[in-house]
Motif scaffolding. Structure first.
Motif, PDB file in Angstrom:
ATOM      1  N   ALA A 100       0.813  -1.214   0.000  1.00 54.17           N
ATOM      2  CA  ALA A 100       0.000   0.000   0.000  1.00 54.17           C
ATOM      3  C   ALA A 100       0.843   1.259   0.000  1.00 54.17           C
ATOM      4  O   ALA A 100       0.333   2.343  -0.215  1.00 54.17           O
ATOM      5  CB  ALA A 100      -0.915   0.010   1.223  1.00 54.17           C
ATOM      6  N   SER A 101       2.154   1.128   0.220  1.00 56.58           N
ATOM      7  CA  SER A 101       2.925   2.341   0.429  1.00 56.58           C
ATOM      8  C   SER A 101       3.567   2.875  -0.852  1.00 56.58           C
ATOM      9  O   SER A 101       4.238   3.888  -0.815  1.00 56.58           O
ATOM     10  CB  SER A 101       3.998   2.113   1.496  1.00 56.58           C
ATOM     11  OG  SER A 101       4.890   1.119   1.076  1.00 56.58           O
ATOM     12  N   LEU A 102       3.345   2.205  -1.987  1.00 53.89           N
ATOM     13  CA  LEU A 102       3.860   2.730  -3.251  1.00 53.89           C
ATOM     14  C   LEU A 102       2.686   3.027  -4.179  1.00 53.89           C
ATOM     15  O   LEU A 102       1.811   2.188  -4.360  1.00 53.89           O
ATOM     16  CB  LEU A 102       4.790   1.707  -3.922  1.00 53.89           C
ATOM     17  CG  LEU A 102       5.949   1.179  -3.073  1.00 53.89           C
ATOM     18  CD1 LEU A 102       6.734   0.147  -3.857  1.00 53.89           C
ATOM     19  CD2 LEU A 102       6.859   2.298  -2.637  1.00 53.89           C
ATOM     20  N   ASN A 103       2.693   4.221  -4.747  1.00 55.40           N
ATOM     21  CA  ASN A 103       1.604   4.621  -5.649  1.00 55.40           C
ATOM     22  C   ASN A 103       1.616   3.743  -6.898  1.00 55.40           C
ATOM     23  O   ASN A 103       2.573   3.762  -7.665  1.00 55.40           O
ATOM     24  CB  ASN A 103       1.796   6.087  -6.024  1.00 55.40           C
ATOM     25  CG  ASN A 103       0.645   6.619  -6.857  1.00 55.40           C
ATOM     26  OD1 ASN A 103      -0.136   5.851  -7.410  1.00 55.40           O
ATOM     27  ND2 ASN A 103       0.552   7.927  -6.931  1.00 55.40           N
ATOM     28  N   PRO A 104       0.543   2.961  -7.119  1.00 59.12           N
ATOM     29  CA  PRO A 104       0.554   2.011  -8.241  1.00 59.12           C
ATOM     30  C   PRO A 104       0.598   2.660  -9.620  1.00 59.12           C
ATOM     31  O   PRO A 104       0.879   1.978 -10.602  1.00 59.12           O
ATOM     32  CB  PRO A 104      -0.752   1.229  -8.050  1.00 59.12           C
ATOM     33  CG  PRO A 104      -1.594   2.043  -7.149  1.00 59.12           C
ATOM     34  CD  PRO A 104      -0.669   2.863  -6.308  1.00 59.12           C
ATOM     35  N   PHE A 148       6.826  -0.577 -12.742  1.00 61.93           N
ATOM     36  CA  PHE A 148       5.765  -0.172 -11.825  1.00 61.93           C
ATOM     37  C   PHE A 148       5.773  -1.067 -10.580  1.00 61.93           C
ATOM     38  O   PHE A 148       6.193  -2.225 -10.646  1.00 61.93           O
ATOM     39  CB  PHE A 148       4.416  -0.230 -12.528  1.00 61.93           C
ATOM     40  CG  PHE A 148       4.241   0.892 -13.500  1.00 61.93           C
ATOM     41  CD1 PHE A 148       3.676   2.087 -13.083  1.00 61.93           C
ATOM     42  CD2 PHE A 148       4.681   0.777 -14.807  1.00 61.93           C
ATOM     43  CE1 PHE A 148       3.533   3.142 -13.956  1.00 61.93           C
ATOM     44  CE2 PHE A 148       4.539   1.835 -15.692  1.00 61.93           C
ATOM     45  CZ  PHE A 148       3.972   3.014 -15.262  1.00 61.93           C
ATOM     46  N   PRO A 149       5.289  -0.533  -9.463  1.00 60.16           N
ATOM     47  CA  PRO A 149       5.385  -1.272  -8.198  1.00 60.16           C
ATOM     48  C   PRO A 149       4.825  -2.694  -8.255  1.00 60.16           C
ATOM     49  O   PRO A 149       5.370  -3.580  -7.609  1.00 60.16           O
ATOM     50  CB  PRO A 149       4.568  -0.421  -7.228  1.00 60.16           C
ATOM     51  CG  PRO A 149       4.636   0.943  -7.763  1.00 60.16           C
ATOM     52  CD  PRO A 149       4.729   0.810  -9.250  1.00 60.16           C
ATOM     53  N   HIS A 150       3.744  -2.906  -9.041  1.00 54.87           N
ATOM     54  CA  HIS A 150       3.117  -4.231  -8.981  1.00 54.87           C
ATOM     55  C   HIS A 150       4.008  -5.323  -9.569  1.00 54.87           C
ATOM     56  O   HIS A 150       3.691  -6.510  -9.463  1.00 54.87           O
ATOM     57  CB  HIS A 150       1.756  -4.214  -9.674  1.00 54.87           C
ATOM     58  CG  HIS A 150       1.828  -3.981 -11.162  1.00 54.87           C
ATOM     59  ND1 HIS A 150       2.017  -5.016 -12.056  1.00 54.87           N
ATOM     60  CD2 HIS A 150       1.751  -2.862 -11.896  1.00 54.87           C
ATOM     61  CE1 HIS A 150       2.048  -4.523 -13.274  1.00 54.87           C
ATOM     62  NE2 HIS A 150       1.890  -3.223 -13.204  1.00 54.87           N
TER      63      HIS A 150
END
Lengths: 319, 305
Positions: A100-104, A148-150
């Motif tokens: 949750a702490s990285l903007n997707p 990207f974070p995901h």
């Protein structure tokens, strides 16, 4: 660790939440402590005892109900807009949930570079070079900047979060349970990275966790919280060898020992009942209901944090 | 079989590739498009909508008839007679060109109505969700009160006060339609606002405009777009409804609604006058709804495969 300089000092900090008419949730109630430059202060306690609220209030993610948080002598909660922006350059936070702490919607490069952009530290090529360096510092590749974070695992994401906090070269970092969402095998990786970075960059940490053995490993001093109050504060060796507060004793006795013979004969202090609700708590010591030594005085008076040995503080009437 | 220590040897590991990601990098929109492409209904909808829009734009330009040209010698002609593909109406106007001019008006109303709804909804819902607390309370109670007004009554009253016309119709349709959009935006913002990456941005000292523009809006845009694709057919439908009861765009302008209304009067003898506009309305409505469904599936991260 520099014992002459306190980076951050918390004085009588209170954070109450209004949860309904006449109902006050006392998440943090009258905390007093300080952290030396280059030190790691571990903050432990069970879920819901106000650890995270303390950390968030210290960097003004929440406004304090009362009390002061002094960062290099200045009250964080009374800063002007410009002063606060400057404060955000020096105090950072690493969050608990790496999902949750990285903007997707942002690339990893932009996530790490956000602090650089906000404070206009550098731009263009220099900025990218900085981002690449940070990625390598936390053990990732420079090619990851455009991803990207995901696309990353939990441990990798947590390291991206660490790189983001480091990007603006802060002095003080609140680590809000940075390892509790990670696999045990990854936990050591991240903690060792944090220790290394502290050595190289002279960082000061507030390390919030509920894994006691990990806290012992990383902290110079450890503070134990119970229901919004601090019950014991001592150097980590002292606290683990000679816990004085009945709650600390119970907490430490719950650490399993990785040796089956000792583990079998280990004496555990079992606590009765659950943590009482922090909404409108009754007078006296917060721990009285579950304490087997509780006396009359514990029901009437809240014990103050007092020094019982060199740098060993306890809030208990019995000790 | 017994395994001995000597039988094993350390082969080491290549740390340089340990963190490598093989999968190609996809942005949010690439990923959404990839999933949308797999949905045949949504692709059909896109094709139909493209054909409808192209016809609406170009057919009236190249037609030998204009939407108001009358041929009084040839009223109520059947489809196909003397080059009138859809026949002519009771005043001898070519129905084919009128259907596509109607498409222009209907699509214009649908899209503008939805855009107005979007802008008001995002601003209102965004402020309400971002500010929170009492501001949120008051703003949402206002929405609750406005929700009570029956929208048909409101639209008819507005048109009666301001007089019929294209602009009035758009205004009447979007006057209350922004309410659900505002609610959706507020709900989404509230949800995203408490996420840790927003807190992280605050910790870094991000300004409110940066918070809204880079962190909040991009993370709530999915549901907003889905709602938008459903509100376009909603607006087209209401325009048709208003025209049908005689409060739509004035003659000789045509919209799908007015065409259907005139066709309805000749239903027994000349059913084609109602048939063609109705097919156009249905096709457009169906396509927008199918596209909306497809977008909802494609943009919802919970359905990510």
């Amino acid at each position: 660790m520099n014992k002459n300089k306190k980076v951050i000092e918390v004085k009588n900090l209170k954070k109450y939440f209004n949860v309904g008419p006449g109902l006050t949730l006392k998440a943090v109630d009258d905390l007093n402590f300080y952290i030396y430059e280059g030190e790691t202060l571990g903050l432990v306690g069970e879920s819901g005892c106000g650890k995270s609220t303390t950390g968030r209030t210290m960097i003004r993610l929440y406004d304090a109900t009362a009390g002061e948080v002094l960062f290099e002598g200045k009250d964080v909660h009374k800063m002007s807009r410009a002063e606060h922006k400057d404060f955000t350059r020096h105090a950072q936070m690493i969050f608990q949930d790496p999902y949750a702490s990285l903007n997707p919607r942002m690339t990893v490069g932009d996530i790490i570079g956000e602090g650089i952009d906000i404070h206009r530290i550098m731009g263009g090529k220099e900025r990218m070079e900085r981002i690449y360096n940070l990625l390598e510092t936390v053990g990732l590749n420079r090619e990851h900047a455009s991803r990207f974070p995901h696309e990353f695992s939990g441990g990798q994401r947590q390291r991206i979060g660490i790189a983001r906090a480091l990007a603006i070269e802060p002095k003080f970092i609140v680590c809000d349970e940075p390892i509790s969402a990670l696999d045990v095998s990854i936990q050591a990786q991240v903690v060792n990275l944090l220790i290394e970075l502290q050595r190289d960059m002279k960082l000061t940490y507030l390390f919030i966790a509920h894994d006691l053995s990990m806290v012992k490993h990383i902290s110079d001093r450890v503070a134990v919280m119970y229901l919004g109050t601090m019950v014991e504060l001592a150097s980590s060796t002292e606290l683990y060898d000679k816990p004085l507060h009945p709650y600390t004793q119970a907490l430490l006795s719950a650490i399993p020992i990785p040796d089956p013979n000792i583990e079998r004969s280990r004496q555990r202090v079992l606590l009765e009942g659950d943590v009482p609700s922090p909404i409108n708590p009754s007078a006296g010591c917060r721990f009285k209901g579950r304490c087997r030594y509780a006396k009359d005085v514990c029901h009437q008076q809240m014990p103050e944090l007092r020094e019982v040995g060199p740098d060993h503080f306890v809030a208990c009437h019995i000790v | 079989m017994e395994l001995k220590h000597e039988q094993f040897r350390v082969i080491g590991k290549d740390l340089s590739t340990a963190q490598k990601i093989v999968r190609p990098s996809l942005t949010y929109w690439q990923d959404a498009w990839r999933r949308l492409k797999k949905n045949p209904a949504a692709i059909t909808a896109i094709v139909i909508l493209t054909i409808l829009s192209l016809l609406a734009i170009f057919q009236p330009m190249f037609s030998k008839y204009s939407y108001s040209d009358q041929n009084l010698m040839l009223t109520l002609a059947r489809p196909g007679v003397e080059g009138h593909l859809f026949g002519t109406d009771n005043l001898g106007r070519d129905l084919f060109v009128r259907v596509w001019v109607g498409a222009r008006i209907s699509l214009l109303i649908g899209i503008t109505g939805a855009l107005i709804e979007l802008v008001i909804g995002i601003i209102y819902g965004g402020v309400s969700g971002y500010k929170g607390g009492n501001v949120d309370n008051i703003m949402m109670r206002v929405v609750d009160v406005l929700y009570v007004i029956p929208e048909v009554v409101m639209m008819i009253l507005l048109i009666m006060v301001m007089g019929p016309g294209l602009f009035t119709v758009i205004l009447a349709i979007s006057s209350l339609h922004w309410l659900p959009m505002a609610r959706i935006v507020r709900g989404q913002i509230l949800q995203v606002k408490e996420q840790e990456f927003v807190l992280a941005a605050r910790t870094l000292g991000a300004s409110p405009s940066r918070m809204i523009g880079r962190h909040l809006i991009p993370n709530v845009i999915g549901p907003i777009i889905v709602r938008l694709t459903f509100s376009i057919p909603g607006a087209i439908f209401f325009e048709a409804f208003l025209s049908f009861i005689g409060m739509g765009v004035p003659q000789p302008l045509a919209s799908w609604g007015t065409l259907a209304a005139t066709g309805q009067q000749q239903l027994i003898a000349h059913p084609h006058l109602l048939l063609f506009p109705s097919i156009a309305i249905s096709l457009a409505m169906l396509s927008f709804n199918m596209l909306g469904d497809g977008l909802r599936d494609a943009l919802d991260p919970r359905l990510r495969k």
